[in-house]
Motif scaffolding. Sequence first.
Motif, PDB file in Angstrom:
ATOM      1  N   LEU A   1       0.828  -1.202   0.000  1.00  0.00           N
ATOM      2  CA  LEU A   1       0.000   0.000   0.000  1.00  0.00           C
ATOM      3  C   LEU A   1       0.862   1.253   0.000  1.00  0.00           C
ATOM      4  O   LEU A   1       0.557   2.236  -0.670  1.00  0.00           O
ATOM      5  N   GLY A   2       1.940   1.214   0.769  1.00  0.00           N
ATOM      6  CA  GLY A   2       2.798   2.385   0.854  1.00  0.00           C
ATOM      7  C   GLY A   2       4.073   2.089   1.606  1.00  0.00           C
ATOM      8  O   GLY A   2       4.343   0.954   1.984  1.00  0.00           O
ATOM      9  N   TYR A   3       4.826   3.157   1.837  1.00  0.00           N
ATOM     10  CA  TYR A   3       6.119   2.983   2.497  1.00  0.00           C
ATOM     11  C   TYR A   3       6.545   4.290   3.141  1.00  0.00           C
ATOM     12  O   TYR A   3       6.084   5.376   2.768  1.00  0.00           O
ATOM     13  N   ARG A   4       7.423   4.170   4.111  1.00  0.00           N
ATOM     14  CA  ARG A   4       8.065   5.340   4.715  1.00  0.00           C
ATOM     15  C   ARG A   4       9.507   5.382   4.213  1.00  0.00           C
ATOM     16  O   ARG A   4      10.206   4.366   4.217  1.00  0.00           O
TER      17      ARG A   4
ATOM     18  N   MET B   1       2.417  -2.470   4.703  1.00  0.00           N
ATOM     19  CA  MET B   1       3.016  -1.143   4.788  1.00  0.00           C
ATOM     20  C   MET B   1       4.489  -1.323   5.102  1.00  0.00           C
ATOM     21  O   MET B   1       4.840  -1.895   6.144  1.00  0.00           O
ATOM     22  N   PHE B   2       5.351  -0.856   4.199  1.00  0.00           N
ATOM     23  CA  PHE B   2       6.784  -0.934   4.451  1.00  0.00           C
ATOM     24  C   PHE B   2       7.143   0.151   5.452  1.00  0.00           C
ATOM     25  O   PHE B   2       7.195   1.333   5.120  1.00  0.00           O
ATOM     26  N   SER B   3       7.368  -0.257   6.676  1.00  0.00           N
ATOM     27  CA  SER B   3       7.591   0.692   7.766  1.00  0.00           C
ATOM     28  C   SER B   3       9.068   0.988   7.967  1.00  0.00           C
ATOM     29  O   SER B   3       9.919   0.102   7.826  1.00  0.00           O
ATOM     30  N   GLN B   4       9.316   2.232   8.310  1.00  0.00           N
ATOM     31  CA  GLN B   4      10.623   2.637   8.822  1.00  0.00           C
ATOM     32  C   GLN B   4      10.411   3.491  10.060  1.00  0.00           C
ATOM     33  O   GLN B   4      11.168   4.425  10.337  1.00  0.00           O
ATOM     34  N   ALA B   5       9.361   3.146  10.806  1.00  0.00           N
ATOM     35  CA  ALA B   5       9.022   3.897  12.013  1.00  0.00           C
ATOM     36  C   ALA B   5      10.146   3.819  13.031  1.00  0.00           C
ATOM     37  O   ALA B   5      10.747   2.763  13.230  1.00  0.00           O
TER      38      ALA B   5
END
Length: 302
Positions: free
Chosen positions: A117-120, A151-155
């Motif tokens: 869906l998205g990414y950071r 969701m490709f997270s980089q939190a």
Amino acid sequence: MRTKHKNKTLLLIAIFLLAVAILAIVIGLLKEEQPEPDPHEGQVYINDGFGMVWMTPLEGVEVNPIQRSEMRVVNGRPDYTGSAFETMYGVDVSEHQWDIDWSQVADSGVDFAMIRLGYRGYTEGGLFEDPYYKSNMDNALANGLEVGVYMFSQAISVEEAVEEAEFVIERLEGYDVTMPVVFDWERMEDAVARTEGMHENTQLLTDCAVAFCQKIEEAGYDACVYFNRHLGYYGFDLSKLTDYKFWIALPGTFPDFYYASELWQYSFESEVPGIEGPTDMNMLFVPVATPSPSPSPAEGTE
């Protein structure tokens, strides 16, 4: 007199040697009765992605029920032969697969699609929708596939994880999502990555996963956490994530991760009709429902 003294001395020496021998025998028997403790008692021998190591299992985390003897390879892909699960096959895709012919994908025997869906961004931390997200969702659903998203997270904080979940929920509106919604945090081995070193902060990384998944579940979706073996064993505290599904990235013909996972990414380079270039492939393990016993007739009735 000297002879008597000498004999007495020899007798004492003999008694002493006999006592020493008896003591040695007793010590030996005690050692046999009390073996040295096993230094790996309560541990399991696992492959952590870099080699075989001893690990103390986490309490409360379900152990992988799949046996190696229940897996075989059919036409180049793993096949489950046990009776505890039904299986489905699926792709996971993003903008890196470009335009996809979803009709061909569905006709090839693929049952579901996990769509990014998205990414950071991993340098400045901005949030972005995958350019092919809507096209992939619309066309996968139109061709009868079940869909989930990741969701490709980089939190790097709980607040950012919540922000990512809200970003996902907003974009899921109007779609029939029957597969999990996934927190996909991965280590970027780049000196400029803002997340560098976070994979070693187990508590923070786990807190981010929990925050994301809680928000997703509150919105009515099934939450899931994606990881490879190393992150699964060392990055996350899986005992705090048991309310959510697990998706293990482990290429091969058998999912030898110690803990149970519903989704198994078994290949990074499969060829799927309708998709140009190598594609990730997955298996979903769906527990077979055990029929409930029929209720006994009430007393006095037939």
